[in-house]
Design a protein around this motif. Structure first.
Motif, PDB file in Angstrom:
ATOM      1  N   ASP A  65      28.284  35.922  47.179  1.00 52.66           N
ATOM      2  CA  ASP A  65      28.936  36.806  48.146  1.00 52.66           C
ATOM      3  C   ASP A  65      29.305  35.918  49.320  1.00 52.66           C
ATOM      4  O   ASP A  65      28.467  35.572  50.146  1.00 52.66           O
ATOM      5  CB  ASP A  65      27.973  37.914  48.560  1.00 52.66           C
ATOM      6  N   ASP A  66      30.595  35.496  49.378  1.00 48.61           N
ATOM      7  CA  ASP A  66      30.980  34.464  50.341  1.00 48.61           C
ATOM      8  C   ASP A  66      32.483  34.550  50.594  1.00 48.61           C
ATOM      9  O   ASP A  66      33.175  35.396  50.010  1.00 48.61           O
ATOM     10  CB  ASP A  66      30.607  33.083  49.780  1.00 48.61           C
ATOM     11  N   THR A  67      32.987  33.655  51.416  1.00 48.78           N
ATOM     12  CA  THR A  67      34.428  33.571  51.599  1.00 48.78           C
ATOM     13  C   THR A  67      35.067  33.112  50.286  1.00 48.78           C
ATOM     14  O   THR A  67      34.438  32.416  49.482  1.00 48.78           O
ATOM     15  CB  THR A  67      34.803  32.574  52.711  1.00 48.78           C
ATOM     16  N   CYS A  68      36.317  33.492  50.080  1.00 49.40           N
ATOM     17  CA  CYS A  68      36.994  33.158  48.825  1.00 49.40           C
ATOM     18  C   CYS A  68      37.126  31.645  48.648  1.00 49.40           C
ATOM     19  O   CYS A  68      36.967  31.119  47.546  1.00 49.40           O
ATOM     20  CB  CYS A  68      38.373  33.815  48.789  1.00 49.40           C
ATOM     21  N   GLU A  69      37.400  30.928  49.747  1.00 40.59           N
ATOM     22  CA  GLU A  69      37.563  29.480  49.651  1.00 40.59           C
ATOM     23  C   GLU A  69      36.249  28.816  49.238  1.00 40.59           C
ATOM     24  O   GLU A  69      36.234  27.883  48.425  1.00 40.59           O
ATOM     25  CB  GLU A  69      38.023  28.889  50.987  1.00 40.59           C
ATOM     26  N   ALA A  70      35.147  29.295  49.815  1.00 42.69           N
ATOM     27  CA  ALA A  70      33.856  28.704  49.489  1.00 42.69           C
ATOM     28  C   ALA A  70      33.503  28.928  48.019  1.00 42.69           C
ATOM     29  O   ALA A  70      32.963  28.046  47.347  1.00 42.69           O
ATOM     30  CB  ALA A  70      32.762  29.294  50.384  1.00 42.69           C
ATOM     31  N   ILE A  71      33.849  30.101  47.503  1.00 39.08           N
ATOM     32  CA  ILE A  71      33.549  30.413  46.104  1.00 39.08           C
ATOM     33  C   ILE A  71      34.343  29.517  45.167  1.00 39.08           C
ATOM     34  O   ILE A  71      33.800  28.947  44.209  1.00 39.08           O
ATOM     35  CB  ILE A  71      33.832  31.907  45.826  1.00 39.08           C
ATOM     36  N   LEU A  72      35.643  29.356  45.436  1.00 43.78           N
ATOM     37  CA  LEU A  72      36.497  28.607  44.511  1.00 43.78           C
ATOM     38  C   LEU A  72      36.380  27.094  44.670  1.00 43.78           C
ATOM     39  O   LEU A  72      37.035  26.352  43.945  1.00 43.78           O
ATOM     40  CB  LEU A  72      37.951  29.041  44.663  1.00 43.78           C
ATOM     41  N   THR A  73      35.555  26.638  45.600  1.00 42.27           N
ATOM     42  CA  THR A  73      35.277  25.205  45.693  1.00 42.27           C
ATOM     43  C   THR A  73      33.826  24.905  45.342  1.00 42.27           C
ATOM     44  O   THR A  73      33.367  23.776  45.520  1.00 42.27           O
ATOM     45  CB  THR A  73      35.598  24.672  47.111  1.00 42.27           C
ATOM     46  N   ASN A  74      33.133  25.901  44.828  1.00 45.86           N
ATOM     47  CA  ASN A  74      31.742  25.737  44.384  1.00 45.86           C
ATOM     48  C   ASN A  74      31.728  25.607  42.865  1.00 45.86           C
ATOM     49  O   ASN A  74      31.916  26.595  42.150  1.00 45.86           O
ATOM     50  CB  ASN A  74      30.908  26.942  44.837  1.00 45.86           C
ATOM     51  N   ALA A  75      31.533  24.397  42.376  1.00 47.04           N
ATOM     52  CA  ALA A  75      31.644  24.138  40.929  1.00 47.04           C
ATOM     53  C   ALA A  75      30.653  24.967  40.127  1.00 47.04           C
ATOM     54  O   ALA A  75      30.973  25.442  39.028  1.00 47.04           O
ATOM     55  CB  ALA A  75      31.437  22.649  40.655  1.00 47.04           C
ATOM     56  N   ASP A  76      29.442  25.176  40.649  1.00 50.37           N
ATOM     57  CA  ASP A  76      28.421  25.932  39.907  1.00 50.37           C
ATOM     58  C   ASP A  76      28.833  27.392  39.749  1.00 50.37           C
ATOM     59  O   ASP A  76      28.752  27.957  38.646  1.00 50.37           O
ATOM     60  CB  ASP A  76      27.083  25.836  40.639  1.00 50.37           C
ATOM     61  N   ILE A  77      29.293  28.015  40.840  1.00 43.33           N
ATOM     62  CA  ILE A  77      29.723  29.418  40.778  1.00 43.33           C
ATOM     63  C   ILE A  77      30.940  29.563  39.880  1.00 43.33           C
ATOM     64  O   ILE A  77      31.042  30.495  39.065  1.00 43.33           O
ATOM     65  CB  ILE A  77      30.028  29.954  42.189  1.00 43.33           C
ATOM     66  N   VAL A  78      31.894  28.649  40.008  1.00 40.45           N
ATOM     67  CA  VAL A  78      33.107  28.694  39.182  1.00 40.45           C
ATOM     68  C   VAL A  78      32.754  28.663  37.707  1.00 40.45           C
ATOM     69  O   VAL A  78      33.285  29.435  36.900  1.00 40.45           O
ATOM     70  CB  VAL A  78      34.048  27.518  39.542  1.00 40.45           C
ATOM     71  N   GLU A  79      31.824  27.797  37.322  1.00 44.41           N
ATOM     72  CA  GLU A  79      31.448  27.681  35.909  1.00 44.41           C
ATOM     73  C   GLU A  79      30.677  28.907  35.437  1.00 44.41           C
ATOM     74  O   GLU A  79      30.965  29.462  34.377  1.00 44.41           O
ATOM     75  CB  GLU A  79      30.601  26.425  35.700  1.00 44.41           C
ATOM     76  N   ARG A  80      29.711  29.376  36.227  1.00 47.86           N
ATOM     77  CA  ARG A  80      28.878  30.503  35.808  1.00 47.86           C
ATOM     78  C   ARG A  80      29.674  31.795  35.680  1.00 47.86           C
ATOM     79  O   ARG A  80      29.381  32.639  34.815  1.00 47.86           O
ATOM     80  CB  ARG A  80      27.737  30.708  36.808  1.00 47.86           C
ATOM     81  N   ALA A  81      30.700  31.960  36.516  1.00 44.10           N
ATOM     82  CA  ALA A  81      31.458  33.218  36.533  1.00 44.10           C
ATOM     83  C   ALA A  81      32.781  33.115  35.788  1.00 44.10           C
ATOM     84  O   ALA A  81      33.571  34.053  35.817  1.00 44.10           O
ATOM     85  CB  ALA A  81      31.716  33.647  37.973  1.00 44.10           C
ATOM     86  N   SER A  82      33.030  31.982  35.108  1.00 48.23           N
ATOM     87  CA  SER A  82      34.285  31.784  34.373  1.00 48.23           C
ATOM     88  C   SER A  82      35.499  31.940  35.274  1.00 48.23           C
ATOM     89  O   SER A  82      36.508  32.523  34.902  1.00 48.23           O
ATOM     90  CB  SER A  82      34.383  32.766  33.194  1.00 48.23           C
TER      91      SER A  82
END
Length: 570
Positions: free
Chosen positions: A518-535
């Protein structure tokens, strides 16, 4: 020299019901083994061109044909839909509309059954084809048990089993999450390389398709071909922007930085992009010149989910301890892969499903005792497909339907509120029109208007821009932004990372029925772990920042979005 398999010569087509042609003077040759992307704004003639190739014109859509067309060396007039189906295999945007079997194996075998193949031969070819698309372990599964990406693979197997030489993909990414869409493009590329088949892809999401190389891009506008170029050549021009197609974000960022893009820079894919040190310095200088801007201030919580657990009657648990809030007056996104629990959570919020544990509160009031109708007075839900919501013939009737059913308003009050809502939604000039006369985007506005007429505090929209070209996407989102500015809280369920970045400051990420970010959109899409876990899919802006030696990827993305908003607003 490769053999031509599709040849249009001064080709035109006019539907019987229309006064003007849809296609004008099409001259196009596609050769054996080529991989071609066809793009263009909605209504430009892409679908009509495709229907000519696969035989739906004139098989299902009648009209006047001028000029010449040959498919695999045969004149078009000698080929009916059946004969063309042996040459051209079409994978539809909606995989569910393509299934005919009760199991994956039956569906793949359908064409072979019609050809009266022996049982042994059918079993062998079905297994071989299923293995080629990675679906052999699922042959006994029912199609509805599959994910969106798996359904698409089965549809592909169903046309490949007939040994066609031309594969046509119609909007293959429209209903897929970012990671599944990436896998779909990789699968198409793998099939193309293994089989040598001719591949045609019709798609709005240009940057996503260019995750893998294509030989050419055919750009259409107003029934004509306006460009037939390599990706590097097309992205070095302004033709995409001029014709309402979104450029890859890294290309737009380079242009903002004053970089002159040329084919020898290989801009067709971010992985191949070659920048001089001078151009990298221009990007860094532009980044430093863009003001950072303030982060959004926290607001009062309007909707709260607290400890929500939900299981379906078959025992499958879909939501685990969901706990987050939606702030009053914000526009935020809920993102995650297909099957992550996003739509299930929306159903719980609207009261369509009841959780086993936890509670939903609105402005501090527990909604557990409210009926679906009572919740609908405060929370509106807009489905992805407007045709699934519309039930009345006339626009004004549809927008006023909820008010009429409530039984608490006079006819005069309903008419007044409908007119006010139609003006807000830009539909007032069409108030006496039948719904059937509207475009898809206008129908989408009607469904939003029918919800707004109820004066909800929150509107939830499921994939508001799926399948829309950039112009219609922008129209819908700017319309929603204006509603948001008027105080309506908006929740967007989306697979579109561009949409999330452009219009939302915050996103909640679902994965396997849980909230993992639960974060800003930019922070989410630059977080490799979140990007991978959430496809999800890392934005190409991150890759551009890395290429130019800018370590603050998140801040680079934030500043680009802020600058892009200002440029587009002007």
């Amino acid at each position: 020299m490769k053999r031509p398999v599709i040849e249009f010569r001064d080709f035109g087509f006019r539907y019987t019901a229309q006064a003007e042609p849809t296609l004008y003077h099409i001259d196009l040759t596609i050769c054996e083994g080529e991989k071609v992307l066809i793009c263009g704004p909605s209504g430009c003639g892409k679908s009509t061109l495709v229907h000519c190739i696969n035989g739906l014109i004139p098989g299902s859509y009648e009209g006047e044909i001028t000029g010449d067309l040959t498919i695999d060396g045969q004149p078009y007039g000698e080929l009916d839909v059946f004969r063309l189906s042996k040459k051209v295999g079409t994978v539809l945007q909606d995989s569910d509309g393509q299934f005919v079997g009760l199991s994956v194996g039956e569906d793949i075998a359908f064409a072979l059954e019609n050809d009266c193949e022996t049982v042994d031969a059918m079993h062998r070819r079905v297994r071989e084809t299923a293995a080629r698309v990675g679906m052999e372990p699922f042959l006994a599964h029912a199609p509805h048990e599959l994910s969106g990406g798996q359904k698409q693979r089965v549809s592909l197997a169903g046309v490949m089993v007939d040994d066609v030489k031309i594969l046509l993909f119609d909007e293959p990414l429209a209903n897929l999450d970012p990671a599944t869409g990436k896998s779909a493009i990789e699968l198409i590329d793998e099939i193309h390389r293994e089989t040598g088949d001719t591949v045609l892809i019709v798609e709005h999401r240009l940057e996503d398709v260019l995750h893998r190389d294509v030989d050419r891009i055919i750009l259409m506008a107003e029934g004509r071909i306006v460009a037939d170029m390599t990706p590097d050549e097309l992205l070095s021009s302004d033709l995409l922007r001029e014709n309402g197609i979104r450029e890859p974000l890294y290309v737009t960022a380079l242009k903002y930085a004053g970089v002159s893009i040329a084919p020898e820079m290989h801009p067709g894919r971010i992985e191949n992009l070659q920048l001089t040190e001078e151009n990298k310095a221009k990007v860094r200088a532009w980044y430093q010149s863009v003001p950072a801007g303030p982060l959004p201030a926290p607001r009062e919580a309007l909707l709260k989910a607290e400890g929500i657990d939900f299981s379906y009657p078959n025992g499958k648990q879909a939501l685990f301890d969901i706990d987050f809030s939606v702030q009053k007056g914000e526009m935020m996104s809920i993102v995650g892969k297909n099957g992550a629990g996003k739509s299930t959570f929306s159903k719980v919020v609207c009261g369509f499903e009841r959780p086993q544990n936890g509670r939903i509160t609105l402005a501090g009031r527990d909604l557990s005792g409210d009926s679906i109708k009572e919740r609908a007075d405060h929370i509106g839900y807009v489905m992805q497909n407007p045709n699934q919501m519309i039930s009345k013939t006339m626009i004004a009737e549809e927008v006023g339907l909820g008010l009429s059913l409530s039984g608490t308003h006079t006819a005069e009050e309903i008419e007044e509120r409908v007119n006010v809502t139609l003006k807000v939604c830009g539909l007032y000039p069409f108030r006496s029109w039948p719904v059937s006369a509207l475009s898809f985007g206008q129908k989408k506005r009607v469904t939003v208007a029918s919800i707004l007429a109820m004066n909800p505090e929150i509107v939830i929209l499921d994939e508001p821009t799926a399948g829309q070209d950039f112009r219609h996407y922008t129209d819908i989102m700017e319309f929603l932004s204006e509603l948001n500015k008027k105080g309506i809280t908006i929740i967007l369920i989306t697979h579109d990372m561009h949409l999330m970045l452009e219009y939302c400051r915050r996103a909640v990420v679902f994965s396997e029925g849980r909230v993992i970010a639960d974060d800003t959109c930019e922070a989410i899409l630059t977080n490799a772990d979140i990007v991978e876990r959430a496809s999800l899919k890392k934005t190409s802006l991150s890759q551009l920042a890395q290429l130019c030696g800018i370590p603050q990827e998140t801040e680079f993305v934030r500043r680009f979005i802020r600058w892009d908003r200002e440029v587009r607003a002007k």
